[in-house]
Motif scaffolding. Sequence first.
Motif, PDB file in Angstrom:
ATOM      1  N   LYS A 203      -5.811   0.594   1.336  1.00 10.86           N
ATOM      2  CA  LYS A 203      -6.683  -0.446   1.890  1.00 10.86           C
ATOM      3  C   LYS A 203      -7.406  -1.259   0.814  1.00 10.86           C
ATOM      4  N   LYS A 204      -7.090  -1.007  -0.456  1.00 12.79           N
ATOM      5  CA  LYS A 204      -7.704  -1.775  -1.543  1.00 12.79           C
ATOM      6  C   LYS A 204      -6.648  -2.528  -2.343  1.00 12.79           C
ATOM      7  N   ASP A 205      -5.639  -1.800  -2.808  1.00 15.93           N
ATOM      8  CA  ASP A 205      -4.608  -2.405  -3.646  1.00 15.93           C
ATOM      9  C   ASP A 205      -3.442  -2.903  -2.795  1.00 15.93           C
ATOM     10  N   PRO A 206      -2.767  -3.982  -3.237  1.00 13.21           N
ATOM     11  CA  PRO A 206      -1.555  -4.415  -2.527  1.00 13.21           C
ATOM     12  C   PRO A 206      -0.447  -3.382  -2.707  1.00 13.21           C
ATOM     13  N   MET A 207       0.173  -3.003  -1.631  1.00 18.28           N
ATOM     14  CA  MET A 207       1.258  -2.014  -1.674  1.00 18.28           C
ATOM     15  C   MET A 207       2.467  -2.602  -0.956  1.00 18.28           C
ATOM     16  N   ARG A 208       2.998  -3.661  -1.534  1.00 16.78           N
ATOM     17  CA  ARG A 208       4.034  -4.450  -0.896  1.00 16.78           C
ATOM     18  C   ARG A 208       5.425  -3.957  -1.267  1.00 16.78           C
ATOM     19  N   PRO A 209       6.409  -4.218  -0.411  1.00 14.92           N
ATOM     20  CA  PRO A 209       7.779  -3.815  -0.728  1.00 14.92           C
ATOM     21  C   PRO A 209       8.295  -4.570  -1.942  1.00 14.92           C
ATOM     22  N   HIS A 210       9.020  -3.876  -2.796  1.00 13.39           N
ATOM     23  CA  HIS A 210       9.498  -4.520  -4.016  1.00 13.39           C
ATOM     24  C   HIS A 210      10.849  -5.189  -3.829  1.00 13.39           C
ATOM     25  N   SER A 211      11.590  -4.838  -2.762  1.00 17.08           N
ATOM     26  CA  SER A 211      12.934  -5.404  -2.579  1.00 17.08           C
ATOM     27  C   SER A 211      13.265  -5.508  -1.094  1.00 17.08           C
ATOM     28  N   LEU A 212      13.006  -6.659  -0.522  1.00 18.74           N
ATOM     29  CA  LEU A 212      13.355  -6.873   0.877  1.00 18.74           C
ATOM     30  C   LEU A 212      14.867  -6.906   1.106  1.00 18.74           C
ATOM     31  N   PRO A 213      15.683  -7.408   0.164  1.00 20.28           N
ATOM     32  CA  PRO A 213      17.132  -7.274   0.363  1.00 20.28           C
ATOM     33  C   PRO A 213      17.581  -5.818   0.498  1.00 20.28           C
TER      34      PRO A 213
END
Length: 451
Positions: A203-213
């Motif tokens: 809930k603080k740091d961005p934890m986004r997917p690194h490879s949508l493909p």
Amino acid sequence: MPPGITTLAADAPTLSAANTGFMLICSALVMIMTPGLAFFYGGMVRVKSTLNMLMMSFISLGIVTILWVLYGFSLAFGTDIGSLIGWSSDFAGLSGIGITQLWDGYTIPVYVFAVFQLMFAIITPALISGALADRVKFTSWALFVVLWVTVVYFPVAHWVWGAGGWLFELGVIDFAGGTAVHINAGAAALGVILVIGKRVGFKKDPMRPHSLPLVMLGAGLLWFGWFGFNAGSWLGNDDGVGAVMFVNTQVATAAAMLAWLGYEKLRHGSFTTLGAASGAVAGLVAITPSGGAISPLGAIAVGAIAGVLCAMAVGLKYKFGYDDSLDVVGVHLVGGIAGSLLIGFFATGGVQSDAKGLFYGGGLDQLGKQAVGVFAVLAYSLVVSAALAFLLDRTIGMRVDEDDEISGIDQVEHAETAYDFSGAGGGAAPRTASATASETTAAAQTKKVDA
């Protein structure tokens, strides 16, 4: 999924080469779902956790295969003991089975049924791993898999599909694993994360997917393999039920994907690739228990309902504060519950059985049975999984050190990294502009959360 049944000698089936070949192909399709799941999950995590996420699925292929041969098949599908577990000495070690010995009541060999069911046993604990991304010791995870399939999956599989299992005898419908696989895994994931806690920076740091493909590739492999998962669960092609299940699998998955994207557009203004992939998986989950009991029109309804419910559910972790890294609870638990309960409304009585749902004149009887199955499996898996996680956490420890989690679990646990950026002139993985399924679907909620 039909369990073994006893037939009269005069009616005893003979081995069918067509059904045997079909089931071997279905077994291979289900097997490819575990690497597909690895890619699906692997693309959703940050670069520093990619390999660990892949390995958490792949290790299940090794561990569960050996346990299944030694005792798992016997516990799940052996002779019933007290409606809770099975055991047959001939099944232990697969040592007493003839090469042409048929699964009771069917035209396929026992070996074929055993290997088909093995693939279900493999993917179920792998599903749990998505909730634990970034923070679990690999050795502890491997030991958890050993314990979990032994005391949770094998018994639950017997309850639901084994001849004499109490949920099977009650009349609970679960064509291919809504309770035994998805609710089981989703409840286990919730139990474990309540014990081990949140990721550093949740809930603080961005934890986004690194490879949508990579996510889309994984979702595509899951969709492809799921035809074997679902259509194969009738164990043959002689009466058309498997064909209905095949059609319903496609229909519900498409409906769920469109429903998720529609919800996403209305709620947040965008159609995302991750929403499409997550919606498709939600539809696959929901049709798994129900597709053999409903019509294609019912499959549209089941898929659409599950797509919206799961899209809404992935944001609950921000509201309630549990860190379900890749939305196993939101998609598999909620999707499994939806698909299982909706049988009580949409069952036509004209496909796998004569059981009818509320909308087809069957009253509330089947819905009540489905509810018993759903909440029995949910409660058992949640409590026992949390207890196993607590035991491991208090003995060998479940989590990596905080510094190791921050620096990257791949290097710490596997001495490798997923990508070598040195050749491109850079040493750090770039951040992407895309969001996780939770962050995409619950963006408005996230903004309200106090860091």
